[in-house]
Design a protein around this motif. Structure first.
Motif, PDB file in Angstrom:
ATOM      1  N   ALA A  68      -3.595  12.680  -6.818  1.00 14.92           N
ATOM      2  CA  ALA A  68      -2.476  11.742  -6.695  1.00 14.92           C
ATOM      3  C   ALA A  68      -2.980  10.341  -6.389  1.00 14.92           C
ATOM      4  CB  ALA A  68      -1.525  12.210  -5.597  1.00 14.92           C
ATOM      5  N   ALA A  69      -3.943  10.242  -5.488  1.00 17.49           N
ATOM      6  CA  ALA A  69      -4.504   8.933  -5.150  1.00 17.49           C
ATOM      7  C   ALA A  69      -5.160   8.297  -6.372  1.00 17.49           C
ATOM      8  CB  ALA A  69      -5.517   9.077  -4.018  1.00 17.49           C
ATOM      9  N   ALA A  70      -5.869   9.096  -7.156  1.00 17.10           N
ATOM     10  CA  ALA A  70      -6.531   8.573  -8.356  1.00 17.10           C
ATOM     11  C   ALA A  70      -5.510   8.057  -9.365  1.00 17.10           C
ATOM     12  CB  ALA A  70      -7.405   9.656  -8.984  1.00 17.10           C
ATOM     13  N   ALA A  71      -4.428   8.808  -9.560  1.00 16.19           N
ATOM     14  CA  ALA A  71      -3.396   8.396 -10.519  1.00 16.19           C
ATOM     15  C   ALA A  71      -2.746   7.086 -10.098  1.00 16.19           C
ATOM     16  CB  ALA A  71      -2.345   9.496 -10.651  1.00 16.19           C
ATOM     17  N   LEU A  72      -2.477   6.939  -8.806  1.00 19.85           N
ATOM     18  CA  LEU A  72      -1.830   5.722  -8.327  1.00 19.85           C
ATOM     19  C   LEU A  72      -2.794   4.529  -8.341  1.00 19.85           C
ATOM     20  CD1 LEU A  72       0.310   7.145  -5.380  1.00 19.85           C
ATOM     21  CD2 LEU A  72       1.078   6.486  -7.668  1.00 19.85           C
ATOM     22  N   ARG A  73      -4.047   4.789  -8.045  1.00 15.23           N
ATOM     23  CA  ARG A  73      -5.023   3.698  -8.081  1.00 15.23           C
ATOM     24  C   ARG A  73      -5.223   3.200  -9.511  1.00 15.23           C
ATOM     25  NH1 ARG A  73      -8.823   6.893  -3.779  1.00 15.23           N
ATOM     26  NH2 ARG A  73      -7.940   5.976  -1.873  1.00 15.23           N
ATOM     27  N   GLU A  74      -5.190   4.109 -10.469  1.00 14.26           N
ATOM     28  CA  GLU A  74      -5.292   3.698 -11.873  1.00 14.26           C
ATOM     29  C   GLU A  74      -4.104   2.827 -12.274  1.00 14.26           C
ATOM     30  OE1 GLU A  74      -5.712   7.170 -14.257  1.00 14.26           O
ATOM     31  OE2 GLU A  74      -7.704   7.670 -13.474  1.00 14.26           O
ATOM     32  N   ALA A  75      -2.972   3.005 -11.569  1.00 18.83           N
ATOM     33  CA  ALA A  75      -1.785   2.194 -11.842  1.00 18.83           C
ATOM     34  C   ALA A  75      -1.791   0.890 -11.060  1.00 18.83           C
ATOM     35  CB  ALA A  75      -0.525   2.993 -11.505  1.00 18.83           C
ATOM     36  N   GLY A  76      -2.876   0.622 -10.337  1.00 18.84           N
ATOM     37  CA  GLY A  76      -3.010  -0.643  -9.633  1.00 18.84           C
ATOM     38  C   GLY A  76      -2.583  -0.637  -8.185  1.00 18.84           C
ATOM     39  N   LEU A  77      -2.349   0.543  -7.606  1.00 23.41           N
ATOM     40  CA  LEU A  77      -1.891   0.624  -6.221  1.00 23.41           C
ATOM     41  C   LEU A  77      -3.049   0.916  -5.275  1.00 23.41           C
ATOM     42  CD1 LEU A  77       1.387   2.677  -6.652  1.00 23.41           C
ATOM     43  CD2 LEU A  77       1.160   0.222  -6.393  1.00 23.41           C
ATOM     44  N   ARG A  78      -2.895   0.458  -4.046  1.00 27.46           N
ATOM     45  CA  ARG A  78      -3.859   0.761  -2.997  1.00 27.46           C
ATOM     46  C   ARG A  78      -3.362   1.972  -2.219  1.00 27.46           C
ATOM     47  NH1 ARG A  78      -4.857  -1.281   2.327  1.00 27.46           N
ATOM     48  NH2 ARG A  78      -3.066  -2.693   2.152  1.00 27.46           N
ATOM     49  N   VAL A  79      -4.219   2.981  -2.072  1.00 28.77           N
ATOM     50  CA  VAL A  79      -3.846   4.226  -1.392  1.00 28.77           C
ATOM     51  C   VAL A  79      -4.833   4.457  -0.249  1.00 28.77           C
ATOM     52  CG1 VAL A  79      -3.263   6.670  -1.680  1.00 28.77           C
ATOM     53  CG2 VAL A  79      -3.080   5.102  -3.637  1.00 28.77           C
ATOM     54  N   PRO A  80      -4.571   3.889   0.915  1.00 34.12           N
ATOM     55  CA  PRO A  80      -5.536   3.975   2.019  1.00 34.12           C
ATOM     56  C   PRO A  80      -5.451   5.239   2.868  1.00 34.12           C
ATOM     57  CG  PRO A  80      -3.734   2.527   2.628  1.00 34.12           C
ATOM     58  CD  PRO A  80      -3.466   2.954   1.221  1.00 34.12           C
ATOM     59  N   ALA A  81      -4.337   5.990   2.755  1.00 31.33           N
ATOM     60  CA  ALA A  81      -4.181   7.138   3.659  1.00 31.33           C
ATOM     61  C   ALA A  81      -3.151   8.119   3.108  1.00 31.33           C
ATOM     62  CB  ALA A  81      -3.751   6.658   5.053  1.00 31.33           C
ATOM     63  N   ALA A  82      -3.154   9.292   3.721  1.00 29.20           N
ATOM     64  CA  ALA A  82      -2.170  10.324   3.391  1.00 29.20           C
ATOM     65  C   ALA A  82      -1.793  11.039   4.681  1.00 29.20           C
ATOM     66  CB  ALA A  82      -2.715  11.313   2.378  1.00 29.20           C
ATOM     67  N   PRO A 121       0.821  -1.209   0.000  1.00 27.58           N
ATOM     68  CA  PRO A 121       0.000   0.000   0.000  1.00 27.58           C
ATOM     69  C   PRO A 121       0.857   1.262   0.000  1.00 27.58           C
ATOM     70  CG  PRO A 121       0.098  -0.907   2.198  1.00 27.58           C
ATOM     71  CD  PRO A 121       0.820  -1.878   1.303  1.00 27.58           C
ATOM     72  N   VAL A 122       0.204   2.374  -0.299  1.00 25.24           N
ATOM     73  CA  VAL A 122       0.888   3.661  -0.406  1.00 25.24           C
ATOM     74  C   VAL A 122       0.284   4.657   0.571  1.00 25.24           C
ATOM     75  CG1 VAL A 122       1.114   5.705  -1.892  1.00 25.24           C
ATOM     76  CG2 VAL A 122       1.659   3.444  -2.794  1.00 25.24           C
ATOM     77  N   VAL A 123       1.145   5.413   1.241  1.00 22.50           N
ATOM     78  CA  VAL A 123       0.733   6.573   2.027  1.00 22.50           C
ATOM     79  C   VAL A 123       1.288   7.807   1.329  1.00 22.50           C
ATOM     80  CG1 VAL A 123       0.947   7.802   4.220  1.00 22.50           C
ATOM     81  CG2 VAL A 123       0.616   5.323   4.210  1.00 22.50           C
ATOM     82  N   LEU A 124       0.410   8.664   0.865  1.00 24.62           N
ATOM     83  CA  LEU A 124       0.833   9.890   0.208  1.00 24.62           C
ATOM     84  C   LEU A 124       1.324  10.892   1.247  1.00 24.62           C
ATOM     85  CD1 LEU A 124      -2.098  10.257  -2.332  1.00 24.62           C
ATOM     86  CD2 LEU A 124       0.308   9.879  -2.918  1.00 24.62           C
ATOM     87  N   VAL A 125       2.251  11.761   0.833  1.00 23.81           N
ATOM     88  CA  VAL A 125       2.807  12.761   1.748  1.00 23.81           C
ATOM     89  C   VAL A 125       2.809  14.124   1.064  1.00 23.81           C
ATOM     90  CG1 VAL A 125       4.720  13.388   3.253  1.00 23.81           C
ATOM     91  CG2 VAL A 125       4.359  10.983   2.647  1.00 23.81           C
ATOM     92  N   ASP A 126       2.307  15.145   1.768  1.00 17.05           N
ATOM     93  CA  ASP A 126       2.337  16.515   1.258  1.00 17.05           C
ATOM     94  C   ASP A 126       2.720  17.454   2.382  1.00 17.05           C
ATOM     95  OD1 ASP A 126       2.188  18.473  -0.648  1.00 17.05           O
ATOM     96  OD2 ASP A 126       0.036  18.288  -1.006  1.00 17.05           O
ATOM     97  N   ASP A 127       3.018  18.697   2.025  1.00 17.08           N
ATOM     98  CA  ASP A 127       3.393  19.655   3.064  1.00 17.08           C
ATOM     99  C   ASP A 127       2.170  20.261   3.748  1.00 17.08           C
ATOM    100  OD1 ASP A 127       2.669  21.028   0.769  1.00 17.08           O
ATOM    101  OD2 ASP A 127       4.262  22.519   0.906  1.00 17.08           O
ATOM    102  N   VAL A 128       1.247  20.800   2.954  1.00 18.77           N
ATOM    103  CA  VAL A 128       0.037  21.411   3.512  1.00 18.77           C
ATOM    104  C   VAL A 128      -1.170  20.892   2.744  1.00 18.77           C
ATOM    105  CG1 VAL A 128      -1.188  23.549   4.035  1.00 18.77           C
ATOM    106  CG2 VAL A 128       1.319  23.515   4.071  1.00 18.77           C
ATOM    107  N   VAL A 129      -2.190  20.438   3.447  1.00 20.21           N
ATOM    108  CA  VAL A 129      -3.435  20.051   2.801  1.00 20.21           C
ATOM    109  C   VAL A 129      -4.455  21.157   3.036  1.00 20.21           C
ATOM    110  CG1 VAL A 129      -4.166  18.707   4.830  1.00 20.21           C
ATOM    111  CG2 VAL A 129      -5.239  18.297   2.607  1.00 20.21           C
ATOM    112  N   THR A 130      -5.054  21.623   1.940  1.00 19.44           N
ATOM    113  CA  THR A 130      -6.091  22.663   2.033  1.00 19.44           C
ATOM    114  C   THR A 130      -7.419  22.063   1.579  1.00 19.44           C
ATOM    115  OG1 THR A 130      -5.323  23.476  -0.131  1.00 19.44           O
ATOM    116  CG2 THR A 130      -4.513  24.604   1.825  1.00 19.44           C
ATOM    117  N   THR A 131      -7.698  22.110   0.278  1.00 22.09           N
ATOM    118  CA  THR A 131      -8.925  21.489  -0.217  1.00 22.09           C
ATOM    119  C   THR A 131      -8.776  19.980  -0.382  1.00 22.09           C
ATOM    120  OG1 THR A 131      -8.335  21.739  -2.557  1.00 22.09           O
ATOM    121  CG2 THR A 131      -9.452  23.599  -1.492  1.00 22.09           C
ATOM    122  N   GLY A 132      -7.527  19.497  -0.470  1.00 22.95           N
ATOM    123  CA  GLY A 132      -7.290  18.078  -0.688  1.00 22.95           C
ATOM    124  C   GLY A 132      -7.286  17.681  -2.145  1.00 22.95           C
ATOM    125  N   ALA A 133      -7.373  18.656  -3.058  1.00 22.87           N
ATOM    126  CA  ALA A 133      -7.441  18.359  -4.489  1.00 22.87           C
ATOM    127  C   ALA A 133      -6.194  17.637  -4.978  1.00 22.87           C
ATOM    128  CB  ALA A 133      -7.652  19.651  -5.282  1.00 22.87           C
TER     129      ALA A 133
END
Length: 216
Positions: free
Chosen positions: A196-210, A179-191
């Motif tokens: 990023a989660a959508a792009a990775l899921r399309e590549a076959g990865l599971r993205v349960p959290a950030a 699985p993948v945990v995404l990392v960013d500096d500041v989350v505002t709207t979450g866009a």
């Protein structure tokens, strides 16, 4: 940034990246501001785009906001370990739910990388104590407009257009089922995290959290 600050930084010890009044220690922060960051506790962010749960190390305000701005806009790289420590606490909140996860930092655009001189999110990830998780740069950033002034819908569209999965790197992770945990500096709207989660899921990865350093 102004001439007075530039001259002071040239001839005097670096000022604290947050309060800008006291001398900084090796961490880039004075003891008082460092203590304020240490006292922060992770929180569950509430972005408009909730495609992935986000745990932030603290709210984007006060000491944390000032230090993050200095880190990004004045390339205060010495702050990376401090932000790594904060990310480590956020990661600890989700770690039990995502065993074996790898960290995938949100990448900067080429323009942002040239302006700052370093990948600030990846550097903060590298500062997480104890090698708590493996870091895999599985995303590529395409040019995108500045998000300042954009509506939430415009931010989402710009983020979707600007992030792509790196095929070779994602294929190995997908095959391993990690699985993948995404990392960013500041989350505002979450866009950005949603795209990023959508792009990775399309590549076959599971993205349960950030996780993020701060939540605005």
């Amino acid at each position: 940034m102004n001439l007075a600050e530039d001259a002071r930084d040239l001839f005097l010890p670096a000022a604290c990246a947050s309060c800008r009044s006291a001398p900084a220690a090796g961490s880039g922060l004075c003891p008082d501001c460092a203590a304020e960051l240490t006292a922060l506790r992770p929180l569950l962010a509430a972005p408009l785009h909730d495609a992935v749960p986000v745990v932030a190390a603290g709210p984007y305000e006060g000491t944390l906001a000032h230090a993050l701005n200095e880190y990004k806009e004045r390339a205060r790289r010495e702050l990376a370990p401090a932000f790594g420590a904060l990310l480590g606490r956020a990661l600890a909140v989700v770690a039990e739910e995502v065993p074996g996860a790898v960290l995938v930092p949100i990448p900067p655009t080429r323009a942002a990388l040239r302006a700052r001189g370093f990948d600030h999110v990846a550097a903060a990830c590298a500062g997480i104590p104890g090698n708590a998780a493996e870091i895999r740069p599985c995303l590529r950033a395409l040019p995108r407009p500045d998000s300042v002034g954009l509506t939430p819908r415009q931010r989402a569209l710009a983020a979707k257009r600007s992030l792509r999965a790196a095929p070779r790197r994602t294929a190995a992770l997908a095959a391993a089922g990690r699985p993948v945990v995404l990392v960013d500096d500041v989350v505002t709207t979450g866009a950005t995290l949603a795209a990023a989660a959508a792009a990775l899921r399309e590549a076959g990865l599971r993205v349960p959290a950030a996780i993020s350093v701060a939540a605005a």
